[in-house]
Design a protein around this motif. Structure first.
Motif, PDB file in Angstrom:
ATOM      1  N   THR A  56      24.467  49.597  82.273  1.00  0.00           N
ATOM      2  CA  THR A  56      23.155  50.095  81.851  1.00  0.00           C
ATOM      3  C   THR A  56      22.258  50.513  83.005  1.00  0.00           C
ATOM      4  N   GLY A  57      22.255  49.759  84.100  1.00  0.00           N
ATOM      5  CA  GLY A  57      21.369  50.083  85.203  1.00  0.00           C
ATOM      6  C   GLY A  57      21.633  51.435  85.828  1.00  0.00           C
ATOM      7  N   GLN A  58      22.855  51.961  85.633  1.00  0.00           N
ATOM      8  CA  GLN A  58      23.232  53.245  86.218  1.00  0.00           C
ATOM      9  C   GLN A  58      23.061  54.408  85.247  1.00  0.00           C
ATOM     10  N   MET A  59      22.573  54.130  84.041  1.00  0.00           N
ATOM     11  CA  MET A  59      22.606  55.141  82.990  1.00  0.00           C
ATOM     12  C   MET A  59      21.213  55.533  82.517  1.00  0.00           C
ATOM     13  N   THR A  60      21.093  56.801  82.121  1.00  0.00           N
ATOM     14  CA  THR A  60      19.905  57.310  81.439  1.00  0.00           C
ATOM     15  C   THR A  60      20.377  58.026  80.180  1.00  0.00           C
ATOM     16  N   LEU A  61      19.856  57.602  79.047  1.00  0.00           N
ATOM     17  CA  LEU A  61      20.213  58.214  77.766  1.00  0.00           C
ATOM     18  C   LEU A  61      19.031  59.024  77.264  1.00  0.00           C
ATOM     19  N   SER A  62      19.263  60.309  76.996  1.00  0.00           N
ATOM     20  CA  SER A  62      18.223  61.191  76.462  1.00  0.00           C
ATOM     21  C   SER A  62      18.598  61.603  75.051  1.00  0.00           C
ATOM     22  N   LEU A  63      17.701  61.333  74.105  1.00  0.00           N
ATOM     23  CA  LEU A  63      17.910  61.677  72.701  1.00  0.00           C
ATOM     24  C   LEU A  63      16.834  62.654  72.248  1.00  0.00           C
ATOM     25  N   VAL A  64      17.252  63.691  71.538  1.00  0.00           N
ATOM     26  CA  VAL A  64      16.333  64.702  71.015  1.00  0.00           C
ATOM     27  C   VAL A  64      16.741  65.005  69.585  1.00  0.00           C
ATOM     28  N   GLN A 110      10.355  78.530  77.235  1.00  0.00           N
ATOM     29  CA  GLN A 110      11.783  78.263  77.172  1.00  0.00           C
ATOM     30  C   GLN A 110      12.069  76.990  76.379  1.00  0.00           C
ATOM     31  N   GLN A 111      11.201  75.997  76.511  1.00  0.00           N
ATOM     32  CA  GLN A 111      11.387  74.782  75.726  1.00  0.00           C
ATOM     33  C   GLN A 111      11.199  75.052  74.241  1.00  0.00           C
ATOM     34  N   GLN A 112      10.304  75.976  73.912  1.00  0.00           N
ATOM     35  CA  GLN A 112      10.040  76.284  72.507  1.00  0.00           C
ATOM     36  C   GLN A 112      11.257  76.876  71.796  1.00  0.00           C
ATOM     37  N   VAL A 113      12.132  77.535  72.553  1.00  0.00           N
ATOM     38  CA  VAL A 113      13.307  78.146  71.931  1.00  0.00           C
ATOM     39  C   VAL A 113      14.589  77.416  72.320  1.00  0.00           C
ATOM     40  N   SER A 114      14.466  76.274  72.978  1.00  0.00           N
ATOM     41  CA  SER A 114      15.656  75.536  73.395  1.00  0.00           C
ATOM     42  C   SER A 114      16.254  74.766  72.226  1.00  0.00           C
ATOM     43  N   SER A 115      17.561  74.609  72.255  1.00  0.00           N
ATOM     44  CA  SER A 115      18.252  73.795  71.263  1.00  0.00           C
ATOM     45  C   SER A 115      18.054  72.321  71.589  1.00  0.00           C
ATOM     46  N   ALA A 116      18.453  71.482  70.662  1.00  0.00           N
ATOM     47  CA  ALA A 116      18.375  70.048  70.911  1.00  0.00           C
ATOM     48  C   ALA A 116      19.203  69.661  72.132  1.00  0.00           C
ATOM     49  N   LEU A 117      20.379  70.268  72.269  1.00  0.00           N
ATOM     50  CA  LEU A 117      21.243  69.947  73.410  1.00  0.00           C
ATOM     51  C   LEU A 117      20.602  70.382  74.721  1.00  0.00           C
ATOM     52  N   GLN A 118      20.007  71.557  74.753  1.00  0.00           N
ATOM     53  CA  GLN A 118      19.351  72.029  75.963  1.00  0.00           C
ATOM     54  C   GLN A 118      18.189  71.117  76.348  1.00  0.00           C
ATOM     55  N   LEU A 119      17.429  70.664  75.363  1.00  0.00           N
ATOM     56  CA  LEU A 119      16.305  69.784  75.653  1.00  0.00           C
ATOM     57  C   LEU A 119      16.778  68.421  76.144  1.00  0.00           C
ATOM     58  N   ALA A 120      17.836  67.903  75.541  1.00  0.00           N
ATOM     59  CA  ALA A 120      18.347  66.595  75.968  1.00  0.00           C
ATOM     60  C   ALA A 120      18.835  66.664  77.413  1.00  0.00           C
ATOM     61  N   ARG A 121      19.521  67.726  77.758  1.00  0.00           N
ATOM     62  CA  ARG A 121      19.995  67.861  79.133  1.00  0.00           C
ATOM     63  C   ARG A 121      18.831  68.059  80.104  1.00  0.00           C
TER      64      ARG A 121
END
Length: 808
Positions: free
Chosen positions: A192-200, A353-364
């Protein structure tokens, strides 16, 4: 209408040490996860180069709980999502996108594969062969080798100079020391200490947090491990170097001890270096004949170090003059007091660009943990960077800041529409949808404003198609594309994806994105396409593509009839016929389209012919590629254009995807580029199979694909009735408006128009899937095997002879 500002992601660290970013986006149709592990190729022991990349591959081989046919990759593919992973110097990323209803199960599979990877010797040996095939392709790819050679000027002991992809020699699976190192690397960094999880996703923050906590619960807890600091990028006092090649100059600047905000500062600097606006560096270099193109990128950044790459295409024979102009411009740029106007525009385009980004693009994006703009600390970092580069104090007076992007703000339409050469006022007899409606006009307009997509979204789409009397020459195609270069860049920054594809005698202009700038973007695009200036004739050197990508690039044109070439742009435009489709546009945007529609060159025609009926024939197209690897595409169109046949072909493609990959990549180990998918080309629906192999020639690859297709009836029979119904429902669920993105829906509806279908195409296709039973599917499989719709094969070798007919 103005699109709402996207909120910044919520960030927190869970009790077990997992850092999470959560972004609630109610307008999204899908959910995405991006997991970043703070460990990469430079963190492995020196004895085992490629170990981090190898582990990334092993994680996708399935677990005891979720075998490969139930693992993350197969699960995401069967639910119509996207999944991939990437190993970088100091990070490893895993990311996927799914419909919200399937998202939790995807996270469950991701956490399980991270914790319980398959490490059996047989699995490792098979996967090592895949990496070895990748290594062979990489070692023979000119662009990859060119990128690798960029580090030649760095210190010999810096890990950027090393080999990290992995192959048979660097991954000795049978050695106990290697196995211990593999286990140690996994245990040390995959916690866990080495990880960052991004959810959108459209879920609430509370729901996203609950998903993150469920994901984290099964991970091994542990504090963050300090990654070892690298040695200096260069030895001594030197901080930059250059590489000179034919039509190319590469300048590389190294940095040490940069502040934390240097990432955003370098991104800001690269953006303005790459700008082609008048008065800027690139425009001046073109005017002086010093260079045709400039691309500034950051190749590496870690622990205060950075490597900035400036690539100049078609440079002057004496690079000293070019370097002098670069320093001069950097001096002008550094002299601007904190760049307020440029910072404002930069923040605006990032927001767009964020307004037209997909969920995957925003999560990354969230996993990168960068600010959306240039902060005050970023300003200080940028000043330090410019000082390190060596910006001069006494610069020339001809420089100017780039003009504002016309599409980022409300802009007046272009004045004086004018006519292209050979056009008459009759060509302007077009009216907007609103004008037609108000005048109760009954004739069908060539520009169809479809109601198939609701107009209550900030985004819309427009497709314009011309049917020409000839095929544009390669030089003319390059000039047309070049004429749109600046407009395309400005449109992209403003949230509109603009593309122009002159495919033989079918030319397509496509705009998808935010509605506000669509009308003015269309006006500028049409003006540039019909008024090609002398600068547009300059050629650019294209970067070489790997063989399978070269085949994919030319596939659409090989599906159309070949016509005599022509470079008379005026004649081509005036003799052309056009129609179009607009989707999801509200009344305000439709009204604003009036002037742009009056400028469309050619004659409007609401009855352009659809494609001819499929012909049962075997066509082979030989495509030359600069590679010793073998590549092949097989496109198998449906037997007819009927909706029922398309439904059957879609279900066949759905059932083939995972078994085809398993057979040709995992079991036969033909190569790492192996895929199958349903593809729609010029309104023609077909199954597309692709393979690139370092060893198997095209004839052998084709034989493997044919044997796979011949086994399709047996594959269908492996599914009982309940399983077939489940797969059919999964596929139908991907057509649901609640999960289908506006961009995907627009593309599907455009292809439906090309095929001659009505605007209720998606509903009819869903209904056809619901009626598709086993006998109908088996019949479709036999028609596919017999090539009732024709087979088109593209390969980088000549055809095998009958029944294959050579074609261009």
């Amino acid at each position: 209408m103005s699109a709402p500002t996207h909120p910044r992601p919520h960030t927190e660290t869970l009790a077990n040490g997992l850092r999470v970013t959560l972004r609630h986006m109610p307008g999204l149709k899908r959910s995405a996860a991006a997991l970043r592990v703070a460990a990469g190729s430079h963190d492995v022991p020196l004895a085992w180069p490629g170990l981090a990349h190898f582990l990334e591959h092993l994680l996708f081989l399935g677990t005891e709980r979720f075998p490969a046919d139930q693992g993350l990759m197969t699960y995401v593919q069967t639910h119509g999502g996207q999944v991939n992973a990437s190993t970088r110097e100091r990070t490893t990323d895993f990311f996927f996108e799914l419909p919200p209803t399937s998202f939790s199960a995807g996270l469950e599979r991701l956490s399980d594969m991270l914790v319980h990877p398959r490490m059996s010797p047989d699995d490792q040996l098979r996967e090592r062969e895949v990496l070895h095939a990748e290594f062979i392709a990489w070692s023979q790819d000119a662009l990859a080798q060119q990128q690798f050679a960029l580090s030649d000027g760095l210190s010999a002991i810096h890990p950027l100079r090393g080999f990290h992809a992995g192959n048979r020699d660097s991954l000795p699976v049978s050695q106990a020391d290697f196995q211990q190192a593999l286990r140690d690397f996994h245990q040390q960094f995959y916690r866990t200490g080495q990880m960052t999880l991004s959810l959108v996703g459209p879920q609430s923050l509370e729901q996203l947090r609950a998903l993150a906590e469920q994901f984290a619960a099964v991970l091994p807890a542990g504090d963050k491990v300090a990654q070892s600091a690298p040695p200096s990028l260069m030895e001594g006092e030197t901080t930059s170097y250059q590489q000179v090649a034919e039509r190319r100059l590469d300048l590389l600047h190294t940095f040490e001890a940069l502040p934390e905000s240097s990432a955003e500062a370098l991104a800001f600097l690269c953006h303005w270096l790459n700008s082609a606006k008048p008065g800027g560096l690139l425009a001046h270099l073109r005017k002086q004949g010093l260079a045709d193109r400039l691309e500034a990128t950051v190749l590496y950044q870690f622990a205060g170090q950075a490597l900035l790459h400036l690539a100049f295409t078609a440079p002057a024979e004496t690079p000293g003059a070019l370097r002098e102009q670069l320093r001069d411009w950097l001096g002008f740029f550094a002299a601007q007091q904190d760049w307020p106007a440029l910072r404002e525009e930069y923040a605006a385009l990032l927001q767009r660009q964020q307004q037209v980004s997909s969920a995957l693009q925003l999560a990354r994006l969230d996993s990168e943990q960068r600010d959306s703009g240039l902060s005050e600390s970023g300003v200080a970092a940028l000043k330090q960077i410019l000082q390190k580069i060596g910006a001069v104090d006494n610069f020339s007076s001809h420089w100017q800041l780039p003009a504002a992007n016309p599409f980022l703000r409300a802009a007046e339409p272009l004045a004086n529409a004018g006519l292209i050469r050979g056009q008459t006022s009759a060509h302007r007899g077009l009216r907007t949808f609103a004008q037609d409606r108000s005048r109760s006009r009954r004739e069908r307009s060539p520009m169809q404003f479809s109601q198939a997509l609701p107009d209550n979204s900030a985004e819309g789409a427009m497709f314009l198609r011309w049917q020409m009397e000839a095929t544009a020459t390669a030089d003319l195609q390059a000039r047309l594309q070049r004429s749109l270069r600046d407009v395309t860049d400005d449109a992209r920054q403003a949230g509109v994806e603009l593309s122009f594809t002159p495919t033989r005698n079918q030319w397509l202009l496509k705009l998808i994105g935010l509605q506000d700038p669509l009308p003015v973007v269309l006006e500028h695009a049409l003006k540039n396409l019909t008024q090609i200036d002398a600068d547009s004739a300059l050629s650019e050197q294209e970067q070489p593509l790997m063989p399978i990508r070269q085949l994919l690039k030319v596939l659409p044109e090989r599906c159309l009839q070949s016509l005599p070439p022509s470079d008379d742009i005026g004649h081509l435009w005036t003799t052309s016929r056009w129609d179009g489709l607009a989707l999801g546009l509200n009344a305000q945007t439709q009204a604003a389209m009036g002037l742009a529609l009056s400028r469309i060159p050619g004659m409007p025609d609401n009855q352009l012919p659809i494609l001819p009926a499929p012909v049962a024939e075997h066509r082979w197209s030989h495509v030359e590629t600069d590679s010793s690897e073998h590549a092949l595409l097989l496109f198998c169109p449906s037997a007819t254009r009927e909706i029922a046949d398309e439904a059957a072909w879609r279900l066949l493609a759905h059932l083939c995807q995972a078994p085809f990959y398993q057979r040709l990549r995992v079991e036969l180990q033909l190569g790492y580029a192996v895929f199958s998918a349903l593809r729609q080309i010029q309104g023609r629906t077909g199954l597309l199979f692709g393979v690139q192999s370092p060893t198997a020639p095209a004839g052998e690859l084709l034989g493997h694909i044919q044997r796979f297709l011949e086994a399709l009836p047996a594959l269908i029979e492996q599914h009982d009735d309940a399983s077939l119904i489940e797969q059919r429902q999964l596929l139908a669920g991907q057509l649901d408006a609640s999960v289908l993105s506006r961009k995907d829906a627009a593309e599907w509806l455009w292809q439906a128009k090309l095929a001659g279908h009505s605007s209720d195409y998606l509903a009819r296709l869903t209904a056809a899937l619901g009626q598709l039973d086993r006998p109908a599917l088996l019949t479709a499989a036999q028609r596919l095997i017999r090539a009732d719709g024709g087979w088109l094969c593209l390969a980088n070798s000549v055809g095998p002879g009958a029944p294959w007919q050579a074609t261009k």
